[in-house]
Design a protein around this motif. Structure first.
Motif, PDB file in Angstrom:
ATOM      1  N   PRO A 181      -0.531  -3.957  -7.284  1.00 14.83           N
ATOM      2  CA  PRO A 181      -1.601  -3.376  -7.201  1.00 14.83           C
ATOM      3  C   PRO A 181      -2.777  -3.760  -5.885  1.00 14.83           C
ATOM      4  N   ASN A 182      -2.424  -4.982  -5.708  1.00 12.78           N
ATOM      5  CA  ASN A 182      -3.213  -5.567  -4.636  1.00 12.78           C
ATOM      6  C   ASN A 182      -2.870  -5.271  -3.262  1.00 12.78           C
ATOM      7  N   VAL A 183      -1.574  -4.831  -3.284  1.00 13.22           N
ATOM      8  CA  VAL A 183      -1.155  -4.330  -1.892  1.00 13.22           C
ATOM      9  C   VAL A 183      -0.998  -2.771  -1.619  1.00 13.22           C
ATOM     10  N   MET A 184      -1.386  -2.171  -2.594  1.00 13.78           N
ATOM     11  CA  MET A 184      -1.532  -0.867  -2.661  1.00 13.78           C
ATOM     12  C   MET A 184      -2.318  -0.394  -1.571  1.00 13.78           C
ATOM     13  N   PRO A 185      -3.624  -0.634  -1.497  1.00  9.35           N
ATOM     14  CA  PRO A 185      -4.524  -0.327  -0.373  1.00  9.35           C
ATOM     15  C   PRO A 185      -3.984  -0.430   0.961  1.00  9.35           C
ATOM     16  N   LEU A 186      -3.225  -1.452   1.047  1.00  5.40           N
ATOM     17  CA  LEU A 186      -2.697  -1.773   2.419  1.00  5.40           C
ATOM     18  C   LEU A 186      -1.664  -0.613   2.661  1.00  5.40           C
ATOM     19  N   VAL A 187      -0.692  -0.338   1.688  1.00  5.52           N
ATOM     20  CA  VAL A 187       0.549   0.323   1.681  1.00  5.52           C
ATOM     21  C   VAL A 187      -0.167   1.759   1.984  1.00  5.52           C
ATOM     22  N   LEU A 188      -1.211   2.296   1.295  1.00  4.42           N
ATOM     23  CA  LEU A 188      -1.988   3.607   1.237  1.00  4.42           C
ATOM     24  C   LEU A 188      -2.263   3.953   2.956  1.00  4.42           C
ATOM     25  N   ALA A 189      -3.010   2.984   3.312  1.00  7.11           N
ATOM     26  CA  ALA A 189      -3.269   3.040   4.857  1.00  7.11           C
ATOM     27  C   ALA A 189      -2.263   3.185   5.893  1.00  7.11           C
ATOM     28  N   GLN A 190      -1.197   2.403   5.595  1.00  5.08           N
ATOM     29  CA  GLN A 190      -0.167   2.270   6.314  1.00  5.08           C
ATOM     30  C   GLN A 190       0.534   3.366   6.298  1.00  5.08           C
ATOM     31  N   THR A 191       0.518   4.274   4.833  1.00  3.85           N
ATOM     32  CA  THR A 191       1.503   5.390   4.870  1.00  3.85           C
ATOM     33  C   THR A 191       0.894   6.648   5.946  1.00  3.85           C
ATOM     34  N   THR A 192      -0.544   6.698   5.814  1.00  2.00           N
ATOM     35  CA  THR A 192      -0.950   7.723   6.493  1.00  2.00           C
ATOM     36  C   THR A 192      -0.849   7.489   8.055  1.00  2.00           C
ATOM     37  N   MET A 193      -0.749   6.261   8.404  1.00  2.00           N
ATOM     38  CA  MET A 193      -0.632   5.896   9.813  1.00  2.00           C
ATOM     39  C   MET A 193       0.947   6.260  10.359  1.00  2.00           C
ATOM     40  N   ILE A 194       1.995   6.117   9.388  1.00  2.00           N
ATOM     41  CA  ILE A 194       3.141   6.309   9.397  1.00  2.00           C
ATOM     42  C   ILE A 194       3.554   7.715   9.604  1.00  2.00           C
ATOM     43  N   ILE A 195       2.977   8.472   8.728  1.00  2.00           N
ATOM     44  CA  ILE A 195       3.527   9.819   8.923  1.00  2.00           C
ATOM     45  C   ILE A 195       3.348  10.600   9.976  1.00  2.00           C
ATOM     46  N   SER A 196       2.199  10.153  10.885  1.00  2.00           N
ATOM     47  CA  SER A 196       2.095  10.912  12.262  1.00  2.00           C
ATOM     48  C   SER A 196       3.245  10.475  13.139  1.00  2.00           C
ATOM     49  N   SER A 197       3.664   9.052  12.988  1.00  2.00           N
ATOM     50  CA  SER A 197       4.752   8.764  14.033  1.00  2.00           C
ATOM     51  C   SER A 197       6.023   9.484  13.383  1.00  2.00           C
ATOM     52  N   ALA A 198       6.078   9.645  12.188  1.00  2.00           N
ATOM     53  CA  ALA A 198       7.475  10.369  11.618  1.00  2.00           C
ATOM     54  C   ALA A 198       7.624  11.765  12.130  1.00  2.00           C
ATOM     55  N   ILE A 199       6.565  12.263  12.104  1.00  2.00           N
ATOM     56  CA  ILE A 199       6.396  13.664  12.557  1.00  2.00           C
ATOM     57  C   ILE A 199       6.752  13.833  14.337  1.00  2.00           C
ATOM     58  N   LEU A 200       6.299  12.870  14.897  1.00  2.00           N
ATOM     59  CA  LEU A 200       6.706  12.812  16.165  1.00  2.00           C
ATOM     60  C   LEU A 200       8.134  12.396  16.529  1.00  2.00           C
ATOM     61  N   THR A 201       8.669  11.689  15.702  1.00  2.00           N
ATOM     62  CA  THR A 201       9.983  11.051  15.753  1.00  2.00           C
ATOM     63  C   THR A 201      10.867  12.112  15.347  1.00  2.00           C
ATOM     64  N   GLU A 202      10.376  13.120  14.261  1.00  2.00           N
ATOM     65  CA  GLU A 202      11.532  14.242  13.952  1.00  2.00           C
ATOM     66  C   GLU A 202      11.300  15.264  14.994  1.00  2.00           C
ATOM     67  N   ALA A 203      10.189  15.607  15.569  1.00  2.00           N
ATOM     68  CA  ALA A 203      10.184  16.336  16.706  1.00  2.00           C
ATOM     69  C   ALA A 203      11.275  16.005  17.759  1.00  2.00           C
ATOM     70  N   THR A 204      11.098  14.681  18.330  1.00  2.00           N
ATOM     71  CA  THR A 204      11.915  14.041  19.255  1.00  2.00           C
ATOM     72  C   THR A 204      13.376  14.285  19.023  1.00  2.00           C
ATOM     73  N   LEU A 205      13.759  13.918  17.731  1.00  2.00           N
ATOM     74  CA  LEU A 205      15.254  14.186  17.410  1.00  2.00           C
ATOM     75  C   LEU A 205      15.510  15.635  17.348  1.00  2.00           C
ATOM     76  N   ALA A 206      14.569  16.704  16.932  1.00  2.00           N
ATOM     77  CA  ALA A 206      15.001  18.006  16.817  1.00  2.00           C
ATOM     78  C   ALA A 206      15.089  18.610  18.480  1.00  2.00           C
ATOM     79  N   PHE A 207      14.165  18.086  19.217  1.00  2.00           N
ATOM     80  CA  PHE A 207      14.252  18.464  20.578  1.00  2.00           C
ATOM     81  C   PHE A 207      15.541  17.918  21.438  1.00  2.00           C
TER      82      PHE A 207
END
Length: 314
Positions: A223-249
């Motif tokens: 429970p104490n690390v979840m706030p950090l995990v939540l913030a990290q998740t929102t940042m990772i999603i954008s890089s994951a979308i960019l990586t998916e676009a790169t692999l598809a390209f």
């Protein structure tokens, strides 16, 4: 009823006290969410990002209604090859005569799905590794962190390309390739937070009262690390979308599905770059940049709310 019986009936094990405890917990959660939303609203960039994400989500969910169920079919294409923008096709057509706008709408489904699932897999692996390494320490932590360091120094995109090349070409291959190569940063952050949490006095009290490893990690550390995990998740999603676009390209995704990166790959193969057919190239590129920016703005706002020491206002 005697005084002792009254105390026993109203003690911690009484049904009424359980109901009151649950109601109190729900009230605290609602108050916490209300405080979070009040703080989040102070970030104009976060509100813009959230509004943009809502638009993309609505478009992805209602894609069959907005674009038509047969808009991805090559045989049912109604336009000519690489037609320019017009009243009938606002963003022109592709090399098969399909509407680029309809493909863009359907592509949001795959790009958002892959980004969300890949980020979830990445954060799940990183959180488990970080908590285990921070809790047990010793040779367990040494082995886990050396593996983490190896993944951390290796180029993420190169590893993802290698995995996507070895495995079959599908959407799940892209998700796994992104998820298993981008978790080290999360693991490092979660481990540092776990070490900080486990140095607090209430962890020692929990252990003194008989709390085992699982109890401490799940009930106190997580429970104490979840706030950090939540913030990290929102940042990772954008890089994951960019990586998916790169692999598809690069042609490493499933060619039977429509994604924004796949649209860029199809445009390159159709000669849109040399022919100057901007209506085929610009829309998917702008969509990728917009959704990545939206998640980044939301991530910065969430991180600032959960960590007021940053003092970020956007």
């Amino acid at each position: 009823m005697t005084t002792s019986e009254t105390r026993k009936a109203s003690g911690p094990g009484a049904p009424g006290s359980v109901v009151d405890a649950r109601a109190l917990a729900r009230a605290r959660r609602r108050a916490s969410l209300a405080r979070f939303w009040r703080s989040y609203r102070a970030h104009r960039g976060g509100l813009w990002g959230l509004g943009l994400l809502i638009v993309f989500a609505v478009v992805a969910v209602t894609a069959p209604l907005l674009a038509g169920a047969d808009s991805q079919s090559v045989t049912d294409a109604e336009g000519g090859p690489l037609e320019g923008p017009s009243g009938r096709f606002p963003l022109g057509t592709d090399q098969f005569g399909r509407s680029v706008l309809a493909l863009l709408v359907y592509g949001s489904r795959i790009s958002l799905t892959v980004g969300l699932l890949a980020a979830f897999l990445c954060v799940a692996i990183g959180t488990v590794v970080g908590i285990v390494a921070g809790h047990f320490r010793g040779w367990y932590a040494t082995v886990l962190m050396r593996i983490t360091d190896w993944f951390l120094v290796m180029p993420t995109l190169v590893l993802a390309i290698a995995l996507a090349t070895v495995m079959s070409r599908s959407m799940w291959t892209v998700i796994i390739a992104i998820g298993v190569t981008t978790w080290p940063t999360t693991a490092r952050l979660v481990r540092a937070q776990t070490l900080s949490v486990e140095s607090r006095p209430y962890i020692e009290r929990a252990r003194a009262l008989g709390g085992g490893h699982g109890h401490v990690m799940v009930r106190h550390v997580l429970p104490n690390v979840m706030p950090l995990v939540l913030a990290q998740t929102t940042m990772i999603i954008s890089s994951a979308i960019l990586t998916e676009a790169t692999l598809a390209f690069l042609g490493l995704s499933d060619p039977t599905i429509t994604s924004w990166g796949g649209m860029l790959q199809d445009a390159r193969e159709a000669g849109a770059v040399s022919a100057g057919d901007w209506w085929y190239l610009a829309p998917p590129g702008i969509a990728i940049a917009a959704v990545a920016l939206a998640f980044t703005l939301c991530g910065r706002a969430v991180e600032s709310v959960l960590n007021p020491k940053l003092g970020v206002r956007s």
